[in-house]
Design a protein around this motif. Structure first.
Motif, PDB file in Angstrom:
ATOM      1  N   ARG A  95      10.753  15.541  36.693  1.00  0.00           N
ATOM      2  CA  ARG A  95      11.019  16.867  36.030  1.00  0.00           C
ATOM      3  C   ARG A  95      10.044  17.908  36.147  1.00  0.00           C
TER       4      ARG A  95
ATOM      5  N   VAL B 113       8.925  21.927  35.096  1.00  0.00           N
ATOM      6  CA  VAL B 113       9.105  23.084  33.902  1.00  0.00           C
ATOM      7  C   VAL B 113       9.157  24.489  34.600  1.00  0.00           C
TER       8      VAL B 113
ATOM      9  N   GLU C  58      10.613  29.229  20.916  1.00  0.00           N
ATOM     10  CA  GLU C  58      11.358  29.021  22.242  1.00  0.00           C
ATOM     11  C   GLU C  58      10.191  28.506  23.182  1.00  0.00           C
ATOM     12  N   LEU C  59      10.558  27.139  23.713  1.00  0.00           N
ATOM     13  CA  LEU C  59       9.976  26.594  24.784  1.00  0.00           C
ATOM     14  C   LEU C  59      10.478  26.354  25.681  1.00  0.00           C
ATOM     15  N   ALA C  60       9.998  26.429  27.050  1.00  0.00           N
ATOM     16  CA  ALA C  60      10.583  26.069  28.213  1.00  0.00           C
ATOM     17  C   ALA C  60      10.564  24.542  28.393  1.00  0.00           C
ATOM     18  N   SER C  61      11.792  23.886  28.364  1.00  0.00           N
ATOM     19  CA  SER C  61      11.923  22.418  28.622  1.00  0.00           C
ATOM     20  C   SER C  61      12.011  22.026  30.166  1.00  0.00           C
ATOM     21  N   PRO C  62      11.644  20.576  30.094  1.00  0.00           N
ATOM     22  CA  PRO C  62      11.799  20.153  31.728  1.00  0.00           C
ATOM     23  C   PRO C  62      13.117  20.120  32.153  1.00  0.00           C
TER      24      PRO C  62
ATOM     25  N   ASN D 270      15.511  27.344  30.863  1.00  0.00           N
ATOM     26  CA  ASN D 270      15.990  26.125  30.229  1.00  0.00           C
ATOM     27  C   ASN D 270      15.201  26.302  28.884  1.00  0.00           C
ATOM     28  N   LEU D 271      15.203  27.339  28.131  1.00  0.00           N
ATOM     29  CA  LEU D 271      14.721  27.262  26.765  1.00  0.00           C
ATOM     30  C   LEU D 271      15.235  26.546  25.831  1.00  0.00           C
ATOM     31  N   MET D 272      14.504  25.982  24.955  1.00  0.00           N
ATOM     32  CA  MET D 272      14.873  25.265  23.806  1.00  0.00           C
ATOM     33  C   MET D 272      14.162  25.662  22.539  1.00  0.00           C
ATOM     34  N   LYS D 273      14.451  25.604  21.238  1.00  0.00           N
ATOM     35  CA  LYS D 273      14.126  26.070  20.108  1.00  0.00           C
ATOM     36  C   LYS D 273      13.595  25.060  19.487  1.00  0.00           C
ATOM     37  N   LYS D 274      12.222  25.159  19.037  1.00  0.00           N
ATOM     38  CA  LYS D 274      11.564  24.135  18.149  1.00  0.00           C
ATOM     39  C   LYS D 274      11.099  24.567  16.671  1.00  0.00           C
TER      40      LYS D 274
END
Length: 96
Positions: A32, A34, A58-62, A39-43
């Motif tokens: 994988r 990054v 918001e973080l970039a996920s693999p 491909n952002l996800m909210k944490k």
């Protein structure tokens, strides 16, 4: 894995299909990568002390390597990667 850090890649499938960015990090065990800003996800982060507030970051996920294609720095087209041995050293080349 044929994609390395700081390579420019284009996402082929998923919600960010057609967008391109730079590879920040590689997880070779899981195959994988990054990609910066894609491909952002909210944490959700909970407060550590009473004076702090909780946040949503918001973080970039693999994303899997098969869903990404390399953009050649010379011809600026998305391409597959070929390896060639020249003068005892391995070099990556554009298939096109």
């Amino acid at each position: 894995m044929k994609i390395k850090t700081n390579d420019k890649v284009k996402i082929i499938t998923g919600k960010d299909a057609g967008k391109s960015g730079k590879v920040i990090q590689i997880f070779s065990d899981d195959e994988r990568v990054v990609v910066e800003g894609l491909n952002l996800m909210k944490k959700h982060i909970r407060p550590r002390q009473k004076s702090e507030k909780g946040q949503i970051i918001e973080l970039a996920s693999p994303i899997h390597v098969s869903n990404v294609s390399l953009i050649c720095p010379k011809c600026a087209k998305e391409t597959r990667v070929a390896c060639k041995v020249e003068a005892g050293s391995k070099k990556r080349m554009c298939k096109k």
